[in-house]
Design a protein around this motif. Structure first.
Motif, PDB file in Angstrom:
ATOM      1  N   ILE A   9       0.865  -1.175   0.000  1.00 50.12           N
ATOM      2  CA  ILE A   9       0.000   0.000   0.000  1.00 50.12           C
ATOM      3  C   ILE A   9       0.902   1.226   0.000  1.00 50.12           C
ATOM      4  O   ILE A   9       1.533   1.546   1.015  1.00 50.12           O
ATOM      5  CB  ILE A   9      -0.935   0.018   1.227  1.00 50.12           C
ATOM      6  N   PRO A  10       0.997   1.929  -1.146  1.00 52.38           N
ATOM      7  CA  PRO A  10       1.828   3.140  -1.198  1.00 52.38           C
ATOM      8  C   PRO A  10       1.061   4.317  -0.584  1.00 52.38           C
ATOM      9  O   PRO A  10       0.184   4.904  -1.199  1.00 52.38           O
ATOM     10  CB  PRO A  10       2.075   3.341  -2.687  1.00 52.38           C
ATOM     11  N   PHE A  11       1.403   4.663   0.644  1.00 53.00           N
ATOM     12  CA  PHE A  11       0.634   5.672   1.372  1.00 53.00           C
ATOM     13  C   PHE A  11       1.082   7.096   1.083  1.00 53.00           C
ATOM     14  O   PHE A  11       0.403   8.042   1.475  1.00 53.00           O
ATOM     15  CB  PHE A  11       0.679   5.399   2.880  1.00 53.00           C
ATOM     16  N   VAL A  12       2.183   7.289   0.381  1.00 54.02           N
ATOM     17  CA  VAL A  12       2.672   8.643   0.107  1.00 54.02           C
ATOM     18  C   VAL A  12       1.693   9.397  -0.791  1.00 54.02           C
ATOM     19  O   VAL A  12       1.412  10.571  -0.572  1.00 54.02           O
ATOM     20  CB  VAL A  12       4.085   8.597  -0.530  1.00 54.02           C
ATOM     21  N   GLY A  13       1.118   8.753  -1.768  1.00 55.61           N
ATOM     22  CA  GLY A  13       0.213   9.413  -2.695  1.00 55.61           C
ATOM     23  C   GLY A  13      -1.237   9.472  -2.236  1.00 55.61           C
ATOM     24  O   GLY A  13      -2.068  10.088  -2.907  1.00 55.61           O
ATOM     25  N   GLU A  16      -5.422  12.259   2.987  1.00 57.51           N
ATOM     26  CA  GLU A  16      -5.861  11.942   4.340  1.00 57.51           C
ATOM     27  C   GLU A  16      -7.321  11.530   4.307  1.00 57.51           C
ATOM     28  O   GLU A  16      -8.110  12.041   3.524  1.00 57.51           O
ATOM     29  CB  GLU A  16      -5.678  13.155   5.269  1.00 57.51           C
ATOM     30  N   GLY A  17      -7.637  10.554   5.160  1.00 59.56           N
ATOM     31  CA  GLY A  17      -9.002  10.052   5.200  1.00 59.56           C
ATOM     32  C   GLY A  17      -9.012   8.538   5.107  1.00 59.56           C
ATOM     33  O   GLY A  17      -7.992   7.866   5.259  1.00 59.56           O
ATOM     34  N   SER A  18     -10.176   7.993   4.821  1.00 61.62           N
ATOM     35  CA  SER A  18     -10.371   6.553   4.822  1.00 61.62           C
ATOM     36  C   SER A  18     -10.257   5.978   3.407  1.00 61.62           C
ATOM     37  O   SER A  18     -10.782   6.549   2.451  1.00 61.62           O
ATOM     38  CB  SER A  18     -11.755   6.242   5.406  1.00 61.62           C
ATOM     39  N   HIS A  19      -9.578   4.846   3.308  1.00 57.97           N
ATOM     40  CA  HIS A  19      -9.403   4.137   2.043  1.00 57.97           C
ATOM     41  C   HIS A  19      -9.676   2.660   2.298  1.00 57.97           C
ATOM     42  O   HIS A  19      -9.377   2.148   3.375  1.00 57.97           O
ATOM     43  CB  HIS A  19      -7.979   4.320   1.501  1.00 57.97           C
ATOM     44  N   LEU A  20     -10.222   1.978   1.298  1.00 60.66           N
ATOM     45  CA  LEU A  20     -10.575   0.572   1.457  1.00 60.66           C
ATOM     46  C   LEU A  20      -9.831  -0.267   0.418  1.00 60.66           C
ATOM     47  O   LEU A  20      -9.827   0.052  -0.768  1.00 60.66           O
ATOM     48  CB  LEU A  20     -12.092   0.389   1.284  1.00 60.66           C
ATOM     49  N   ALA A 109      10.090   5.714   4.831  1.00 61.01           N
ATOM     50  CA  ALA A 109       9.220   4.706   4.215  1.00 61.01           C
ATOM     51  C   ALA A 109       8.122   5.378   3.397  1.00 61.01           C
ATOM     52  O   ALA A 109       7.621   6.443   3.753  1.00 61.01           O
ATOM     53  CB  ALA A 109       8.610   3.819   5.282  1.00 61.01           C
ATOM     54  N   TYR A 110       7.771   4.751   2.294  1.00 65.47           N
ATOM     55  CA  TYR A 110       6.725   5.302   1.423  1.00 65.47           C
ATOM     56  C   TYR A 110       5.593   4.316   1.151  1.00 65.47           C
ATOM     57  O   TYR A 110       4.597   4.663   0.527  1.00 65.47           O
ATOM     58  CB  TYR A 110       7.333   5.770   0.099  1.00 65.47           C
ATOM     59  N   GLN A 111       5.749   3.048   1.608  1.00 71.69           N
ATOM     60  CA  GLN A 111       4.697   2.055   1.428  1.00 71.69           C
ATOM     61  C   GLN A 111       4.773   1.033   2.559  1.00 71.69           C
ATOM     62  O   GLN A 111       5.779   0.924   3.246  1.00 71.69           O
ATOM     63  CB  GLN A 111       4.812   1.359   0.072  1.00 71.69           C
TER      64      GLN A 111
END
Length: 178
Positions: A9-13, A16-20, A109-111
């Motif tokens: 899961i690449p969280f850098v891109g 903010e908020g909820s993702h499924l 870290a980016y993912q």
């Protein structure tokens, strides 16, 4: 572990908020971990990823079946499993996963790869004693069950055999000779 890139899961891109994120787990997933206790697996996994400014919250939910051998008859059956896991991801100077519910990632870290957490959740959701449902309700007809019934020890029979042992008769005389 190269086959598990789809669980990154690449969280850098992400905003903010909820993702499924949803994954369908099968036997190929467990082969990547060299785990062969399940003959087959059909498990739907949902990861709710909440991105906040300083941390992430991950909520794993599994629901499905794994095909396992029965501990009594050794016949395969589909065992339904469910489970959930909550994980908080923080940032720090170095990687640290010593705590069960908190993961510390390095600042660069980016993912995050969630495959290990999904694997552990599924394996730990399977009960240690796996009994075929037909065994518990008495409807299963199996050669193994018939043999177990034949070999069952009759408690009444063993009590009679113990009292009839002639070696103990002399010791009983000692009690009455006082």
């Amino acid at each position: 572990m190269k086959d598990l890139k789809e669980f990154n899961i690449p969280f850098v891109g992400l905003k903010e908020g909820s993702h499924l994120f949803e994954y369908q787990i099968d036997k190929k997933f467990f082969e990547a971990f060299q785990f062969d206790e399940f003959d087959n697996a059909q498990v739907k996994t949902t990861v709710a990823f909440v991105k906040k400014s300083t941390l992430f919250e991950l909520s794993f939910t599994i629901n499905g079946t794994v095909t396992v051998p029965c501990d009594v008859t050794n016949e395969l059956f589909d065992l339904p499993i469910t489970g959930d896991l909550n994980l908080v991801v923080k940032f720090g100077p170095e990687f640290n996963d010593e705590h069960d519910e908190i993961l510390i990632l390095p600042h660069e870290a980016y993912q995050i790869n969630v495959a290990q957490y999904i694997y552990e959740l599924i394996v730990l959701s399977v009960p240690t004693k796996r009994i075929h449902p037909s065994v518990t309700d008495g409807s299963m007809q199996s050669e193994t069950l018939k043999k177990l019934e034949e070999l069952r020890i009759n408690k009444e029979k063993t009590v009679e055999e113990e009292s009839a042992d002639p070696r103990w008769d002399k010791l009983k005389d000692l009690l009455t000779d006082k």
